[in-house]
Motif scaffolding. Sequence first.
Motif, PDB file in Angstrom:
ATOM      1  N   ARG A 114     -33.918   7.684  16.537  1.00 25.66           N
ATOM      2  CA  ARG A 114     -33.882   9.138  16.419  1.00 25.66           C
ATOM      3  C   ARG A 114     -34.220   9.743  17.779  1.00 25.66           C
ATOM      4  N   ILE A 115     -33.599  10.873  18.076  1.00 24.25           N
ATOM      5  CA  ILE A 115     -33.841  11.497  19.376  1.00 24.25           C
ATOM      6  C   ILE A 115     -33.807  13.022  19.227  1.00 24.25           C
ATOM      7  N   ALA A 118     -37.631   9.232  19.768  1.00 18.64           N
ATOM      8  CA  ALA A 118     -37.783   9.604  21.173  1.00 18.64           C
ATOM      9  C   ALA A 118     -37.604  11.104  21.363  1.00 18.64           C
ATOM     10  N   GLN A 119     -38.517  11.716  22.132  1.00 22.55           N
ATOM     11  CA  GLN A 119     -38.311  13.081  22.591  1.00 22.55           C
ATOM     12  C   GLN A 119     -37.866  13.001  24.043  1.00 22.55           C
ATOM     13  N   VAL A 120     -36.849  13.786  24.398  1.00 23.29           N
ATOM     14  CA  VAL A 120     -36.324  13.761  25.766  1.00 23.29           C
ATOM     15  C   VAL A 120     -36.307  15.170  26.325  1.00 23.29           C
ATOM     16  N   GLU A 121     -36.526  15.272  27.616  1.00 20.70           N
ATOM     17  CA  GLU A 121     -36.490  16.581  28.252  1.00 20.70           C
ATOM     18  C   GLU A 121     -35.061  17.098  28.369  1.00 20.70           C
ATOM     19  N   GLU A 122     -34.123  16.189  28.528  1.00 21.05           N
ATOM     20  CA  GLU A 122     -32.719  16.581  28.661  1.00 21.05           C
ATOM     21  C   GLU A 122     -31.845  15.658  27.821  1.00 21.05           C
ATOM     22  N   LEU A 123     -31.078  16.252  26.921  1.00 21.46           N
ATOM     23  CA  LEU A 123     -30.143  15.488  26.090  1.00 21.46           C
ATOM     24  C   LEU A 123     -28.742  15.646  26.663  1.00 21.46           C
ATOM     25  N   ALA A 139     -37.781  14.837  12.623  1.00 24.45           N
ATOM     26  CA  ALA A 139     -37.749  13.450  13.088  1.00 24.45           C
ATOM     27  C   ALA A 139     -38.911  12.627  12.564  1.00 24.45           C
ATOM     28  N   VAL A 140     -40.080  13.252  12.339  1.00 22.57           N
ATOM     29  CA  VAL A 140     -41.262  12.501  11.880  1.00 22.57           C
ATOM     30  C   VAL A 140     -41.559  12.711  10.400  1.00 22.57           C
ATOM     31  N   ALA A 141     -40.692  13.411   9.688  1.00 26.13           N
ATOM     32  CA  ALA A 141     -40.985  13.835   8.316  1.00 26.13           C
ATOM     33  C   ALA A 141     -41.287  12.685   7.366  1.00 26.13           C
ATOM     34  N   ASP A 142     -40.714  11.505   7.593  1.00 28.24           N
ATOM     35  CA  ASP A 142     -40.908  10.394   6.660  1.00 28.24           C
ATOM     36  C   ASP A 142     -42.007   9.430   7.088  1.00 28.24           C
ATOM     37  N   ILE A 143     -42.776   9.764   8.126  1.00 26.73           N
ATOM     38  CA  ILE A 143     -43.906   8.907   8.499  1.00 26.73           C
ATOM     39  C   ILE A 143     -45.025   9.127   7.485  1.00 26.73           C
ATOM     40  N   THR A 152     -29.263  12.193  17.055  1.00 27.58           N
ATOM     41  CA  THR A 152     -30.042  13.401  17.313  1.00 27.58           C
ATOM     42  C   THR A 152     -30.561  14.032  16.028  1.00 27.58           C
ATOM     43  N   TYR A 153     -31.763  14.597  16.124  1.00 26.44           N
ATOM     44  CA  TYR A 153     -32.386  15.349  15.036  1.00 26.44           C
ATOM     45  C   TYR A 153     -32.618  16.775  15.525  1.00 26.44           C
ATOM     46  N   SER A 154     -32.706  17.702  14.580  1.00 26.84           N
ATOM     47  CA  SER A 154     -32.793  19.118  14.937  1.00 26.84           C
ATOM     48  C   SER A 154     -34.155  19.529  15.466  1.00 26.84           C
TER      49      SER A 154
END
Length: 258
Positions: free
Chosen positions: A235-236, A210-215, A12-16, A5-7
């Motif tokens: 990463r999620i 991945a972005q999820v609606e429910e973790l 999550a995309v900072a290193d693209i 998990t990322y905050s």
Amino acid sequence: MIDKTYSSAAAAVADIPDGASLAVGGFGLSGNPIALIEALLAQGTGDLSVVSNNCGVDDWGLGVLLRAKRIRKMTSSYVGENKEFERQFLSGELELELTPQGTLAEKLRAGGSGIAAFYTQTGVGTQVAEGGLPRRYDGSGGVAVASPAKDVRTFDVHGEPKEFVLEEAIRTDFSLVHALRGDRHGNLVFNKAARNFNPLAAMAGRVCIAQVEELVEPGDIDPDAVHLPGVFVHRIIEVGTDIDKRIERRTVRTEEEA
């Protein structure tokens, strides 16, 4: 197992980096990883080569990156309802590798499965196989870059010779996907039409976000209900169930018609 998990989407995309290749989930406007796309837009990343079934619409989905001139090349099966996509392609501002939809899906799946290439009958006898399909226009109506010819071989199919065209797998630097539910180990569950391209895009990325609606916690998802195992996800982030979900074309009846 590692907690993936990322905050935030931004973290999550900072290193693209500029010039990265991305496989992005979504089918029409179903299952677009919009929080990750908007985070990428906000951080200013550009010169992107994007593989996705389509490119959103003018003001949503991948369309927001396209409008900001952050995408150099699209590999897609459908130009769709995005007028800016059409304009940039015809004006020579955008390179487009137009790919049959089923072939695009299999190219992503093959890339994620370690398969270098495969043969298919789709495209045999057309510019898909023979080359010459416009990839970039010169801005004056001429073709600046055209697709190359592909290897075509004949195989025996139930006693009948048939031609097949060789298609190379797709592997990208990163993938961005949207899922209904996921756990901290990255196991994902997709909802209905969002399952069309998201699992395949996830597989193709060397780093899948991945972005999820429910973790949920590990073990909360029945193993038999997992659509994509966490081995493909790195990463999620959780975006909540109230995240904006667009409908590409809404058609309704009046009360009298109903």
